[in-house]
Design a protein around this motif. Structure first.
Motif, mmCIF file in Angstrom:
data_model
loop_
_atom_site.group_PDB
_atom_site.id
_atom_site.type_symbol
_atom_site.label_atom_id
_atom_site.label_comp_id
_atom_site.label_asym_id
_atom_site.label_seq_id
_atom_site.Cartn_x
_atom_site.Cartn_y
_atom_site.Cartn_z
ATOM 1 N N ASN A 211 -34.056 11.160 26.933
ATOM 2 C CA ASN A 211 -34.854 12.014 26.066
ATOM 3 C C ASN A 211 -33.989 12.888 25.167
ATOM 4 O O ASN A 211 -34.314 13.108 24.001
ATOM 5 N N LEU A 238 -36.242 2.797 22.501
ATOM 6 C CA LEU A 238 -36.849 3.326 23.729
ATOM 7 C C LEU A 238 -38.292 2.848 23.871
ATOM 8 O O LEU A 238 -39.260 3.598 23.737
ATOM 9 N N THR A 239 -38.419 1.574 24.185
ATOM 10 C CA THR A 239 -39.728 0.995 24.474
ATOM 11 C C THR A 239 -39.805 0.684 25.968
ATOM 12 O O THR A 239 -38.768 0.422 26.606
ATOM 13 N N PRO A 240 -40.996 0.714 26.544
ATOM 14 C CA PRO A 240 -41.102 0.402 27.968
ATOM 15 C C PRO A 240 -40.515 -0.950 28.342
ATOM 16 O O PRO A 240 -39.885 -1.091 29.390
ATOM 17 N N CYS A 251 -42.010 2.883 33.137
ATOM 18 C CA CYS A 251 -42.207 4.162 32.477
ATOM 19 C C CYS A 251 -43.305 4.069 31.437
ATOM 20 O O CYS A 251 -43.755 2.983 31.063
ATOM 21 N N VAL A 253 -43.903 5.751 27.498
ATOM 22 C CA VAL A 253 -43.184 6.404 26.410
ATOM 23 C C VAL A 253 -44.219 7.074 25.514
ATOM 24 O O VAL A 253 -45.106 6.406 24.974
ATOM 25 N N PRO A 262 -39.383 9.860 20.823
ATOM 26 C CA PRO A 262 -39.915 9.269 22.053
ATOM 27 C C PRO A 262 -39.531 10.070 23.294
ATOM 28 O O PRO A 262 -38.389 10.537 23.413
ATOM 29 N N VAL A 264 -39.507 9.616 27.371
ATOM 30 C CA VAL A 264 -39.619 8.632 28.444
ATOM 31 C C VAL A 264 -40.126 9.328 29.710
ATOM 32 O O VAL A 264 -39.506 10.284 30.190
#
Length: 289
Positions: A211, A238-240, A251, A253, A262, A264
């Motif tokens: 983050n 930062l994608t799941p 997770c 997002v 984003p 997380v």
């Protein structure tokens, strides 16, 4: 855009081209490409042991590739004299050590070594560079204090001051927030962004906190098993789906309510809040591609 590799842009001042990196007989990375975006903050993320710090050491000429090459300003970095490299690239390793009793100003003065020689010792230019570095980091008032008497955040600022005293415009920071509490982490990363935005420094840093990496970096590079798995903006990286692939992390997002970057939110095995697992699973499904 995310990608499976970070092909080195020919215009990049510092780049790795098809490098193989490791220690002894242990190979960490093979045929790795990486380019540093000029005048931006880049964060390298990834699980422990994936090769983040190894790559940073190679970029700083602290580790010789077994194959391939590191290129600095159009020249193979191994063909550039070490003193010249140190006037261009400053490297701050993990958990740096200093002799007991060393004062902050004396530590920062060590950053002037690349600019000195047997016929050019300490000068007014060196004194000005040290003072300016301390001023940039807000450490002038601590110049005469021993390093061990400082708080964690102040110590890290002192080490960054030493790197700044080298007067390079490329900074490589290996986990600059390690062992710091959250307030001091923010303090150090605020400084990094200020150095970039107000003073034009190009920064590459290894970070564990996803983050904070998203909030303070222009570009993220995700590594796993010695390879670059994705590179791009925080929204792209930062994608799941990618976090599940790289970190083995379930997770959700969501937008950070402060920065809009984003955020997380990990989902643990014992999370039982209504809808939490379903929300995370939905996010995984919708963003996995």
């Amino acid at each position: 855009m995310t990608s499976d590799s970070a092909a080195p842009a020919e215009s990049a001042r510092l780049r790795a081209e098809q490098v193989t990196l490791g220690y002894g007989d242990t190979v960490i990375s093979r045929e790795l490409d990486f380019a540093v975006d000029d005048r931006e903050v880049t964060a390298i993320i990834g699980p422990n042991g994936c090769g983040k710090s190894t790559l940073l050491r190679a970029l700083g000429r602290l580790l010789r590739p077994g194959a391939g090459r590191i290129v600095l300003d159009g020249r193979p970095i191994r063909s550039v004299p070490p003193r010249e490299v140190a006037r261009t690239v400053a490297v701050l390793p993990q958990s740096p050590q200093a002799p007991p009793g060393l004062a902050v100003a004396d530590l920062v003065a060590r950053g002037r070594h690349p600019h000195q020689s047997w016929y050019r010792q300490w000068s007014s230019a060196d004194r000005a560079a040290v003072s300016h570095a301390l001023e940039l980091t807000g450490m002038l008032d601590c110049a005469d204090r021993p390093l061990e008497q400082l708080s964690g955040g102040q110590r890290q600022r002192a080490w960054i001051s030493m790197a700044l005293a080298q007067q390079t415009d490329l900074l490589l920071l290996d986990e600059p927030t390690t062992f710091l509490d959250l307030a001091h982490q923010i303090e150090v990363l605020d400084l990094v962004r200020e150095l970039n935005e107000r003073h034009g420094r190009t920064v590459v840093m290894v970070l564990h906190d996803l983050n904070l990496a998203a909030r303070y970096s222009h570009r993220l590079v995700a590594m796993s098993q010695g390879a670059v798995r994705a590179a791009g903006t925080a929204e792209e990286v930062l994608t799941p789906g990618l976090l599940a692939e790289v970190f083995g992390l379930r997770c959700a997002v969501i937008p950070d309510p402060v920065s809009g970057t984003p955020l997380v939110v990990p989902v643990g095995a014992h999370d039982t809040a209504p809808g939490t697992a379903a929300t995370a699973s939905g996010a995984l499904g919708s963003q996995a591609d």
